[in-house]
Write an enzyme that holds these catalytic residues in place. Structure first.
Site, PDB file in Angstrom:
ATOM      1  CG  HIS A 159     -18.212 -30.251 -29.893  1.00 30.91           C
ATOM      2  ND1 HIS A 159     -16.949 -29.953 -29.438  1.00 30.91           N
ATOM      3  CD2 HIS A 159     -18.047 -31.070 -30.964  1.00 30.91           C
ATOM      4  CE1 HIS A 159     -16.043 -30.549 -30.219  1.00 30.91           C
ATOM      5  NE2 HIS A 159     -16.704 -31.239 -31.158  1.00 30.91           N
ATOM      6  CB  SER A 286     -39.614 -26.733  -6.237  1.00 26.91           C
ATOM      7  OG  SER A 286     -39.428 -25.538  -5.496  1.00 26.91           O
ATOM      8  CE  LYS A 292     -37.571 -26.639 -11.381  1.00 32.40           C
ATOM      9  NZ  LYS A 292     -36.556 -26.015 -10.544  1.00 32.40           N
ATOM     10  CG  ASN A 294     -36.575 -30.051  -9.404  1.00 30.56           C
ATOM     11  OD1 ASN A 294     -36.712 -29.351 -10.413  1.00 30.56           O
ATOM     12  ND2 ASN A 294     -36.751 -29.592  -8.185  1.00 30.56           N
ATOM     13  CD  GLU A 299     -30.938 -32.569 -10.227  1.00 34.60           C
ATOM     14  OE1 GLU A 299     -30.468 -31.428 -10.168  1.00 34.60           O
ATOM     15  OE2 GLU A 299     -32.076 -32.847  -9.826  1.00 34.60           O
ATOM     16  CD  GLN A 331      -9.947 -52.216  12.315  1.00 33.11           C
ATOM     17  OE1 GLN A 331      -9.550 -53.247  12.815  1.00 33.11           O
ATOM     18  NE2 GLN A 331     -10.285 -51.175  13.052  1.00 33.11           N
TER      19      GLN A 331
HETATM   20  N1  ARG Z   1     -10.070 -56.021  12.001  1.00 40.82           N
HETATM   21  C1  ARG Z   1      -8.811 -56.274  11.376  1.00 40.82           C
HETATM   22  C2  ARG Z   1      -8.832 -55.664   9.956  1.00 40.82           C
HETATM   23  O1  ARG Z   1      -9.870 -55.449   9.472  1.00 40.82           O
HETATM   24  C3  ARG Z   1      -8.576 -57.746  11.273  1.00 40.82           C
HETATM   25  C4  ARG Z   1      -7.147 -58.089  11.124  1.00 40.82           C
HETATM   26  C5  ARG Z   1      -6.455 -57.778  12.395  1.00 40.82           C
HETATM   27  N2  ARG Z   1      -5.104 -58.210  12.374  1.00 40.82           N
HETATM   28  C6  ARG Z   1      -4.208 -57.796  13.266  1.00 40.82           C
HETATM   29  N3  ARG Z   1      -3.003 -58.228  13.139  1.00 40.82           N
HETATM   30  N4  ARG Z   1      -4.531 -56.915  14.205  1.00 40.82           N
HETATM   31  O2  ARG Z   1      -7.808 -55.390   9.380  1.00 40.82           O
END
Ligand code: ARG
Length: 466
Positions: A159, A286, A292, A294, A299, A331
């Site tokens: 605590h 600071s 100071k 820091n 942090e 992606q």
């Molecule tokens: N750049 C794409 C990704 O990172 C690669 C795979 C793409 N596949 C597709 N069917 N368009 O997901």
């Protein structure tokens, strides 16, 4: 404004993507860092194609030569990444095709879906090994700090109130355990990454006579006995993002640990505690207050942990509603993963640097731990040894604490007559309990902060981290 048709998938299109769509959909700006893994995957894949007779050995060698040349160009920073070619995979394949005609056969029996899954599994193996090493570095710094202050005692806190005395090393070794689990987690994630996706194709494999085990072996996707490990369901292979979650989860947990360690250090370095002096090299001043210093590194460790949690959350949300199998949403799985890797690596290194340069202020530690109240529990144990039930003993010590408070003296400054009046089991030796070193020496069960236990942990960590 539509661009000329894409060389890789443009066959069925009459117009190329709009400029805006290109900017929106490219990933090469962040996935170019997968190049070494993509090239390793392509070399293994083409070696397999030659092995099963889908390309000639001469074609394989030409492809390998071209890929090596491209790898060298990329490493030297001379490769021109083209966002029009979307991603790392198409950039490399197109560059290869420009110099090696046989490259037109490289994508036989392969899709970018199993290709990117492979690149990422190779990335995760590398990233986990790198992070485990960085965490090890932080642990070594902790061991160094524990060695330097091996006889220092401090109050332990619950605590955020002073609770019981411990060796500083015992506290540092608590952090050590946390980091040890983080290291084990990265090792486990790397183990889960160790399955080869190549051959899953876009979703349903291929009609061509490939040898998945050959490719797996060539890429090091093997078990302890050298047997190839290939994924067992082509649909799961291209849809699965569990590893991304596990990796980001391991980073997020590491982040939580580093944040808690950082918080302790921030408290310890404040004028209110003064247990440690943090190194100038990891602090800042600071712009206004000249006095100071820091604890910015700590942090930021605390702050970055929020980011690591955010990355995990991004990935969880990204994956949760997707129909099987691959969807382009996926992606977006790479930026949070790369960020978690980069920031976790920096964080582990910064903790190591901060701890390595930290000085323990023995005077302040000694003053804080001299508080006799820290041994009130030991006094209850003393009464237990005299045959008093613990609940009664707890009460009898509480009454003595109150009495000391009323009289305005330290707990161990009360007279024998004072305490005897509270409970007859207090004998003349009652205040021998307040001998700190002796109090610690009584805590010699496994995992406790007694000197012999702490010495055992020193031996363990010296061996483990050597
Ligand atoms: N750049 C794409 C990704 O990172 C690669 C795979 C793409 N596949 C597709 N069917 N368009 O997901």
């Amino acid at each position: 404004m539509a661009k000329a048709s894409q060389a890789t998938w443009g066959g069925r299109f009459s117009a190329g993507p709009a400029e805006l769509m290109l900017r929106f959909s490219e990933s090469v700006s962040f996935d170019h860092r997968l190049a070494p893994f993509d090239i390793a995957g392509s070399k293994a894949h083409s070696a397999m194609l030659a092995h099963v007779g889908l390309i000639t050995k001469r074609e394989r060698d030409a492809i390998h030569g071209g890929l090596d040349a491209i790898a060298a160009e990329i490493a030297a920073g001379r490769f021109r990444w083209d966002p029009k070619l979307e991603d790392v995979h198409m950039n490399i394949e197109q560059a290869l095709t420009r110099r090696v005609p046989a490259a037109a056969k490289l994508h036989t029996a392969r899709s970018r879906n199993d290709q990117v899954a492979t690149d990422m599994r190779l990335f995760f193996k590398h990233a986990c090994a790198t992070l485990a090493e960085a965490v090890l570095g932080a642990q070594r710094a902790l061991l160094g700090a524990a060695e330097a202050g091996n006889d220092v005692l401090i109050p332990g806190y619950t605590h955020l109130q002073r609770a019981q005395p411990v060796y500083l090393a015992h506290h540092l070794f608590a952090w050590m355990e946390m980091l040890e689990r983080d290291r084990a987690r990265f090792t486990a994630v790397a183990e889960n990454a160790n399955w080869c996706p190549l051959g899953a194709g876009a979703i349903a494999g291929t009609t061509l006579p490939i040898d998945r085990e050959f490719t797996a072996r060539a890429l090091g996707f093997v078990d302890g006995r050298g047997r190839p490990r290939v994924t067992q369901n082509s649909m799961d292979t291209v849809a699965d993002r569990d590893l991304f979650l596990e990796f980001a989860g391991a980073c997020a947990i590491l982040g939580v640990h580093l944040s808690r360690i950082a918080e302790d250090l921030i408290l310890w370095s404040s004028a209110e505690f003064r247990f440690v002096d943090l190194p100038d090299a990891f602090c800042t001043g600071s712009s206004l207050m000249p006095q100071k210093k820091n604890p910015d590194s700590c942090e930021l460790l605390r702050g970055k942990s929020a980011r690591l949690q955010g990355n995990l959350h991004t990935l969880l949300t990204l994956a949760k509603g997707l129909p099987l199998t691959y969807n382009r949403d996926l992606q977006e799985d790479k930026p949070p993963v790369f960020d978690s890797f980069d920031q976790s690596l920096l964080c582990a290194q910064v903790l190591a640097g901060t701890v390595a340069g930290m000085k323990v202020r023995r005077d302040a530690c000694a003053a804080a731990v001299a508080d006799p109240g820290l041994l009130a529990t030991d006094l209850a144990d003393y009464l237990v040894r005299k045959g008093v039930a613990f609940r009664d003993a707890h009460h009898a010590v509480g009454a003595v604490v109150r009495l000391a408070e009323q009289k305005g003296v330290a707990l161990n400054q009360l007279s024998h007559a004072d305490v005897k009046a509270v409970h007859p089991a207090y004998a003349a030796d009652w205040n021998e309990v307040f001998d700190l070193r002796r109090a610690l020496a009584r805590r010699e069960g496994t995992g406790m902060p007694g000197p012999r236990q702490v010495a055992r942990q020193f031996a363990r960590w010296r061996k483990e981290l050597a």
